[in-house]
Scaffold this motif. Structure first.
Motif, short mmCIF file in Angstrom:
data_model
loop_
_atom_site.label_atom_id
_atom_site.label_comp_id
_atom_site.label_asym_id
_atom_site.label_seq_id
_atom_site.Cartn_x
_atom_site.Cartn_y
_atom_site.Cartn_z
N ILE A 179 0.96 -1.10 0.02
CA ILE A 179 -0.06 0.14 -0.08
C ILE A 179 0.81 1.24 -0.18
O ILE A 179 0.32 2.27 -0.26
CB ILE A 179 -1.15 0.13 0.95
N ALA A 180 2.05 1.18 0.22
CA ALA A 180 2.86 2.35 0.42
C ALA A 180 2.98 3.19 -0.76
O ALA A 180 3.07 4.45 -0.79
CB ALA A 180 4.51 1.93 0.80
N PRO A 181 3.00 2.53 -2.12
CA PRO A 181 2.82 3.26 -3.25
C PRO A 181 1.97 4.20 -3.40
O PRO A 181 1.97 5.19 -4.14
CB PRO A 181 3.17 2.21 -4.55
N PHE A 182 0.68 3.84 -3.13
CA PHE A 182 -0.46 4.57 -3.19
C PHE A 182 -0.17 5.88 -2.20
O PHE A 182 -0.86 6.94 -2.51
CB PHE A 182 -1.57 3.79 -2.86
N PHE A 183 0.34 5.81 -1.04
CA PHE A 183 0.63 6.84 -0.13
C PHE A 183 1.36 7.84 -0.92
O PHE A 183 1.17 9.07 -1.04
CB PHE A 183 1.23 6.51 1.01
N GLY A 184 2.45 7.34 -1.53
CA GLY A 184 3.30 8.06 -2.37
C GLY A 184 2.63 9.02 -3.62
O GLY A 184 2.85 9.97 -3.93
N TRP A 185 1.90 7.98 -4.45
CA TRP A 185 1.07 8.53 -5.59
C TRP A 185 0.15 9.88 -5.15
O TRP A 185 0.10 10.71 -5.69
CB TRP A 185 0.37 7.56 -6.24
N SER A 186 -0.65 9.40 -3.92
CA SER A 186 -1.56 10.44 -3.32
C SER A 186 -0.83 11.80 -3.00
O SER A 186 -1.07 12.79 -3.39
CB SER A 186 -2.11 9.83 -2.36
N MET A 187 0.29 11.55 -2.42
CA MET A 187 1.07 12.75 -1.90
C MET A 187 1.52 13.63 -2.94
O MET A 187 1.42 15.04 -3.02
CB MET A 187 2.32 12.15 -1.17
N LYS A 188 1.76 12.95 -4.49
CA LYS A 188 2.12 13.84 -5.38
C LYS A 188 0.98 14.18 -6.30
O LYS A 188 1.08 14.90 -7.25
CB LYS A 188 3.09 12.95 -6.44
N ASN A 189 -0.34 13.93 -6.00
CA ASN A 189 -1.52 14.23 -6.81
C ASN A 189 -2.41 14.93 -5.87
O ASN A 189 -3.62 14.12 -5.60
CB ASN A 189 -1.78 12.99 -7.56
N GLN A 190 -2.23 15.99 -5.42
CA GLN A 190 -3.26 16.73 -4.49
C GLN A 190 -3.88 15.85 -3.21
O GLN A 190 -5.15 15.97 -2.98
CB GLN A 190 -4.34 17.39 -5.41
N CYS A 191 -3.03 14.94 -2.80
CA CYS A 191 -3.96 14.04 -1.48
C CYS A 191 -5.06 13.35 -2.06
O CYS A 191 -5.77 13.36 -1.18
CB CYS A 191 -3.77 14.95 -0.23
N LEU A 192 -4.99 13.06 -3.31
CA LEU A 192 -6.30 12.29 -3.79
C LEU A 192 -6.57 10.95 -2.93
O LEU A 192 -5.72 10.06 -2.46
CB LEU A 192 -6.31 11.77 -5.20
N LYS A 193 -7.95 10.56 -2.59
CA LYS A 193 -8.41 9.46 -1.93
C LYS A 193 -9.39 8.58 -2.74
O LYS A 193 -9.79 9.12 -3.88
CB LYS A 193 -9.21 9.82 -0.83
N PRO A 194 -9.17 7.41 -2.82
CA PRO A 194 -10.04 6.44 -3.88
C PRO A 194 -11.36 6.21 -3.38
O PRO A 194 -11.71 6.71 -2.00
CB PRO A 194 -9.15 5.10 -3.76
N SER A 195 -12.20 5.77 -4.29
CA SER A 195 -13.45 5.60 -3.94
C SER A 195 -13.56 3.96 -3.58
O SER A 195 -14.53 3.80 -2.81
CB SER A 195 -14.45 5.64 -5.24
N ARG A 196 -12.52 3.37 -3.81
CA ARG A 196 -12.59 1.85 -3.54
C ARG A 196 -11.16 1.30 -3.93
O ARG A 196 -10.22 1.87 -4.52
CB ARG A 196 -13.52 1.10 -4.39
N TRP A 197 -10.89 -0.10 -3.17
CA TRP A 197 -9.82 -0.69 -3.26
C TRP A 197 -10.22 -1.96 -4.33
O TRP A 197 -11.18 -2.46 -4.14
CB TRP A 197 -8.96 -1.14 -2.25
N VAL A 198 -9.16 -2.35 -5.10
CA VAL A 198 -9.32 -3.61 -5.74
C VAL A 198 -7.87 -4.27 -5.45
O VAL A 198 -6.73 -3.86 -5.99
CB VAL A 198 -9.62 -3.46 -7.46
N LEU A 199 -7.90 -5.62 -4.91
CA LEU A 199 -6.80 -6.12 -4.35
C LEU A 199 -6.50 -7.57 -5.19
O LEU A 199 -7.52 -8.34 -5.24
CB LEU A 199 -7.09 -6.46 -3.23
#
Length: 466
Positions: A179-199
């Motif tokens: 999950i760490a890469p999604f934290f990094g991506w969000s930090m670089k993209n206006q702290c965006l949050k997802p509507s859902r996860w697909v695992l």
């Protein structure tokens, strides 16, 4: 004679035309479809469809043509296996065996990722048929135009985080890496949050994360559901999607430190902890308070004699003014209990295992001591250094490790994997003299560091970066 030649020439031309007609009948519709596909990218003012005026009653014939071509585009969507067995020998290399036909976007300091829709996808969105939980080759993916989704498709609105891991969402360390890469991506993209996860794991659908991993993700992204595609066979298409399949590979140390700082901050915030000023705590004699935590395990890689180990560290702690020893069973703690314990820890001593992932909740500059069973040094490979690396990347001080030299011998020492599995879950012994000297050394180092810290004026903020 000339008439015969003319007749022969005409006959040859007729034959050539006859042979070309079938090819032309196939080529012409394809050219029309490609023309319409290209039009999506050349009319930015109308992203949903390139010819809005064709719906006008005065253009009914054109409207019919659009409907026909849209139907052809829908039917032309091709699904490929999520898990490509051609790359089973190198599943994590290059494009990986997950969505192997798609090439990642690479940005400085970041792992490669896929984003849909984008220029690289030519404006197409990601669609998945992915309900199988035991065979990733039976799940599939495709790209489709937003206005020409495949038949029976369900469009899931908002942003979707799609993850594939080679390891596990249950294990603390492996889940963190997923999950760490999604934290990094969000930090670089206006702290965006997802509507859902697909695992996914090996292209196989997963319906949950481990409790610890889920709570860490929840601390940053909120109570976001995990999609299990329960509204029919699909396919399911995503309005927007970010796909991560490399875990931390490609993320530089500076960015890892920022991501871990964010995780720590959001976890403390979610658990109602404010650590401001904790590092400068003094007892009534003016000595810095040093909190030493022994985080114990049950079963695999637990201490053979935990009471003796507790006594050794307890005795050394009593020698240092301000030292406070806590001996805690990791399995008995809730997520926020673990965050709270580690927030109030300066020295963290524990056998090798996933519970060591909790070090990320300590302040930067804290110390880590690690213990291994017999056989790990010789047979475990580089994976045994995972928490050493994590300590360095988290701004902690890894104060070394102790490998137990005593225990059963592997019956086939030339077989590396067999010997590792033989020793993997063995228990950890102790060396009273070594443990005492080691603990004494680390306690003295931390005491000096704390005294220096207490004398400095520091301006810190409890606000999270994102």
């Amino acid at each position: 004679m000339s008439n015969l030649k003319e007749m022969e020439t005409k006959y040859q031309r007729r034959c050539t035309l006859t042979k070309l007609l079938p090819f032309l009948s196939i080529l012409l519709p394809l050219l029309i479809i490609f023309h319409f596909q290209a039009s999506f990218l050349t009319f930015p003012s109308s992203p949903s469809w390139p010819f809005p005026n064709l719906g006008n009653p005065t253009h009914s014939s054109h409207s019919n043509l659009v409907e026909t071509l849209t139907a052809k585009l829908k039917d032309s969507v091709t699904f490929l296996p999520l898990k490509d067995l051609r790359y089973s020998e190198t599943p994590m290399d290059g494009n990986t065996w997950f969505m192997s036909s798609l090439t990642d976007t690479f940005e400085e300091d970041e792992p490669g990722y896929l984003y849909f829709p984008s220029n690289s996808s030519k404006g197409r969105v990601l669609c998945i048929k992915g309900q199988h939980t035991t065979d990733g080759t039976k799940n599939s993916y495709a790209l489709a135009w937003p206005k020409a989704l495949p038949p029976s498709a369900t469009l899931l609105e908002g942003l979707t985080f799609v993850s594939d891991t080679y390891y596990s969402y249950e294990n603390l360390w492996h889940g963190l890496c997923a999950i760490a890469p999604f934290f990094g991506w969000s930090m670089k993209n206006q702290c965006l949050k997802p509507s859902r996860w697909v695992l996914f794991h090996w292209g196989e659908l997963r319906s949950k994360m481990g409790s610890w991993v889920w709570n860490l993700a929840k601390a940053k992204f909120g109570d976001v559901g995990i999609e299990v595609f329960g509204k029919g066979d699909g396919p399911y298409c995503f309005e927007k999607a970010v796909v991560m399949r490399h875990e931390l590979e490609g993320m530089r140390d500076e960015k890892k430190l920022r991501v871990i700082n964010l995780m720590r901050c959001k976890a403390r915030e979610a658990c109602g902890l404010d650590p401001m000023g904790r590092g400068k705590e003094l007892n009534e004699r003016g000595d810095p308070i040093i909190r030493l935590t022994l985080l114990m395990r049950r079963g695999a890689r637990s201490f053979k004699n935990g009471e003796v180990v507790r006594g050794i560290f307890g005795q050394e702690c009593e020698r240092v003014e301000g030292c406070v020893l806590s001996v805690i069973q990791s399995e008995d703690l809730s997520f926020c209990d673990q965050v709270r314990v580690m927030t109030n820890t300066d020295i963290f001593a524990s056998p090798h295992g996933q519970q060591q992932t909790n070090m990320l909740f300590m302040d930067q500059g804290s110390s880590v001591m690690e213990f291994f069973p017999k056989g790990w040094l010789e047979h475990a490979g580089v994976g045994q250094y995972a928490y050493h690396w994590m300590a360095n990347q988290s701004g902690m001080k890894h104060q070394g490790a102790w490998w137990d030299p005593i225990g059963e011998e592997c019956p086939n020492p030339e077989q590396e994997l067999e010997c590792f599995l033989f020793h993997k879950d063995s228990k950890v012994g102790h060396n009273e003299t070594y443990f005492a000297e080691w603990a004494r050394k680390v306690l003295n180092q931390v005491r000096v560091s704390k005294l220096e810290q207490a004398s400095k004026a520091q301006v810190t903020s409890s606000a999270c970066e994102c």
